[in-house]
Structure formats: structure tokens, C-alpha cells
Write a protein that holds these residues in place. Structure first.
Motif, PDB file in Angstrom:
ATOM      1  N   ARG A 115     -37.644 -33.273  24.857  1.00  0.00           N
ATOM      2  CA  ARG A 115     -39.083 -33.577  24.727  1.00  0.00           C
ATOM      3  C   ARG A 115     -39.712 -33.759  26.111  1.00  0.00           C
ATOM      4  NH1 ARG A 115     -42.378 -38.267  24.158  1.00  0.00           N
ATOM      5  NH2 ARG A 115     -40.602 -39.671  24.145  1.00  0.00           N
ATOM      6  N   LEU A 116     -39.011 -34.466  27.000  1.00  0.00           N
ATOM      7  CA  LEU A 116     -39.558 -34.715  28.341  1.00  0.00           C
ATOM      8  C   LEU A 116     -39.558 -33.450  29.193  1.00  0.00           C
ATOM      9  CD1 LEU A 116     -37.980 -38.227  28.961  1.00  0.00           C
ATOM     10  CD2 LEU A 116     -40.337 -37.673  28.295  1.00  0.00           C
ATOM     11  N   GLN A 117     -38.544 -32.613  29.039  1.00  0.00           N
ATOM     12  CA  GLN A 117     -38.531 -31.343  29.765  1.00  0.00           C
ATOM     13  C   GLN A 117     -39.685 -30.457  29.291  1.00  0.00           C
ATOM     14  OE1 GLN A 117     -34.440 -30.212  28.929  1.00  0.00           O
ATOM     15  NE2 GLN A 117     -33.854 -30.615  31.057  1.00  0.00           N
ATOM     16  N   GLY A 118     -39.965 -30.492  27.993  1.00  0.00           N
ATOM     17  CA  GLY A 118     -41.107 -29.735  27.465  1.00  0.00           C
ATOM     18  C   GLY A 118     -42.420 -30.248  28.040  1.00  0.00           C
ATOM     19  N   ALA A 119     -42.562 -31.563  28.137  1.00  0.00           N
ATOM     20  CA  ALA A 119     -43.786 -32.141  28.712  1.00  0.00           C
ATOM     21  C   ALA A 119     -43.917 -31.770  30.183  1.00  0.00           C
ATOM     22  CB  ALA A 119     -43.769 -33.658  28.545  1.00  0.00           C
ATOM     23  N   GLU A 120     -42.809 -31.691  30.886  1.00  0.00           N
ATOM     24  CA  GLU A 120     -42.863 -31.278  32.302  1.00  0.00           C
ATOM     25  C   GLU A 120     -43.334 -29.824  32.400  1.00  0.00           C
ATOM     26  OE1 GLU A 120     -39.966 -30.681  36.207  1.00  0.00           O
ATOM     27  OE2 GLU A 120     -39.072 -30.970  34.229  1.00  0.00           O
ATOM     28  N   ARG A 121     -42.787 -28.957  31.569  1.00  0.00           N
ATOM     29  CA  ARG A 121     -43.151 -27.526  31.601  1.00  0.00           C
ATOM     30  C   ARG A 121     -44.620 -27.300  31.246  1.00  0.00           C
ATOM     31  NH1 ARG A 121     -38.320 -26.850  29.191  1.00  0.00           N
ATOM     32  NH2 ARG A 121     -39.210 -26.732  27.090  1.00  0.00           N
ATOM     33  N   THR A 122     -45.097 -27.977  30.193  1.00  0.00           N
ATOM     34  CA  THR A 122     -46.458 -27.711  29.702  1.00  0.00           C
ATOM     35  C   THR A 122     -47.525 -28.556  30.388  1.00  0.00           C
ATOM     36  OG1 THR A 122     -46.277 -29.382  27.962  1.00  0.00           O
ATOM     37  CG2 THR A 122     -45.546 -27.133  27.418  1.00  0.00           C
ATOM     38  N   GLY A 123     -47.118 -29.620  31.049  1.00  0.00           N
ATOM     39  CA  GLY A 123     -48.103 -30.522  31.656  1.00  0.00           C
ATOM     40  C   GLY A 123     -48.726 -31.471  30.654  1.00  0.00           C
ATOM     41  N   GLU A 124     -48.221 -31.450  29.424  1.00  0.00           N
ATOM     42  CA  GLU A 124     -48.717 -32.334  28.361  1.00  0.00           C
ATOM     43  C   GLU A 124     -48.409 -33.792  28.727  1.00  0.00           C
ATOM     44  OE1 GLU A 124     -50.480 -32.896  24.576  1.00  0.00           O
ATOM     45  OE2 GLU A 124     -50.091 -30.964  25.531  1.00  0.00           O
TER      46      GLU A 124
END
Length: 184
Positions: A115-124
Motif C-alpha cells: 500500500r505504501l509503495q503504491g502511494a509513493e508511486r502515485t503520489g496519493e
């Protein structure tokens, strides 16, 4: 009527108690150590974090780390860096969850890491919890993990119960044997 013990019986009792102590003390200490240094701090942190405020944060770096313990399997931990603002002041944080050790209890670490890696990638933005009295203190996930808590409490009961039971039995034996000795 009290029973008197011979010198040989007293020596045998003392040797038995010494062997029992060598076995019991490490087990009791392990149980107490798990309780005092792992379980209690985790529950204490969880309780005090319930009053913290949520703020949005930007994940700057998130890594799901895999560790290969000597006993096999794979344990995971999360390395994280995020930034957030409180009262117009920017802070950075690096605490992902209540426990900082790698573990393989369920899939919590993996799911949070992804989840945190996804937030890093998307900037969410993600939600972090901040101590209002000390805004430099923050955490991403303040949840108390029931599986991990149950495992730790089980180990406390198993090790501490075994060692504590042996120590109590040895204490009783010593008490009875000392009372059986003649005065003087």
C-alpha cells in the motif's frame, strides 16, 4: 510431628533445587522478557496513540524488505520515509507500525508495504497519526495486530507459566524441607 532429614537427603534436595532453578529461571525470564520488552511497549504505544490526530502525508520512500531467518520462511519489514505538516511546520517520519521488527505473522507487513509503495508511486497522500504534544512523533498504522498480540501472550504464558510453575514448586519444596529440619 516434624520429620527430620538426613544430611544425604538435604544434599539431594539442594541439588534437585539447583537443577530445577537452572531450568526454571531462563524460562521464567524469557516469559517476563517477552512481556516487558515486546508486548507491554506495543500495547502501551497503541493505547497512547489513540488520542493522536490524523494528518495527510506524502510518502517519499517506501521499501518492503524481505528477511530470510535461519529457521526458514520469509519475514518482512517496512522502511519508510514520509513528510507531513502540523501547524504550518513540515516534519518527516519513518515509523510504519507499532512494531519495528521484521515478522512473518500473517500478511500485515506485506499488505502495508505494498500500500505504501503504491502511494509513493502515485503520489496519493496517506494518513499518518501525529502526537499533538510532540508533532515530531508520528506513525502510519497504529493498529494493534491481534495475531501478533496472541502469539506474544501465548509465549509469555508458555515460557513464564512453565518457569514460574517450577519456581513455585521449588519454593514450596524448600519451605517444607526447611520446616522439617530441627532448630539450630
Amino acid at each position: 510431628m516434624t520429620q527430620q532429614l538426613s544430611a544425604a537427603e538435604r544434599k539431594q534436595t539442594l541439588i534437585g533445587l539447583l537443577i530445577g532453578a537452572v531450568l526454571a529461571v531462563p524460562f521464567a525470564a524469557a516469559g517476563l522478557g517477552i512481556l516487558l520488552f515486546m508486548t507491554a511497549p506495543m500495547v502501551y504505544d497503541w493505547a497512547r496513540m489513540q488520542t493522536w490526530h490524523s494528518v495527510p502525508a506524502q510518502v517519499e520512500a517506501a521499501t518492503l524488505q524481505s528477511h530470510k531467518p535461519s529457521k526458514g520462511g520469509t519475514a518482512h519489514s517496512i522502511a519508510i520515509r514520509y513528510r507531513y505538516q502540523v501547524g504550518g511546520v513540515e516534519y518527516t517520519g519513518s515509523r510504519a507500525s507499532l512494531t519495528t521488527r521484521a515478522d512473518n505473522i500473517g500478511s500485515f507487513q506485506e499488505q502495508l508495504g505494498h500500500r505504501l509503495q503504491g502511494a509513493e508511486r502515485t503520489g496519493e497522500p496517506v494518513t499518518v497519526w501525529v502526537n499533538p504534544a510532540q508533532p515530531t512523533e508520528s506513525i502510519l498504522d497504529r493498529s494493534l495486530r491481534p495475531g501478533l498480540l496472541a502469539l506474544q501472550l501465548g509465549l509469555v504464558l508458555a515460557f513464564g507459566g512453565f518457569g514460574g510453575n517450577l519456581l513455585v514448586r521449588m519454593g514450596r519444596t524448600m519451605w517444607v524441607r526447611l520446616r522439617a529440619q530441627p532448630p539450630g
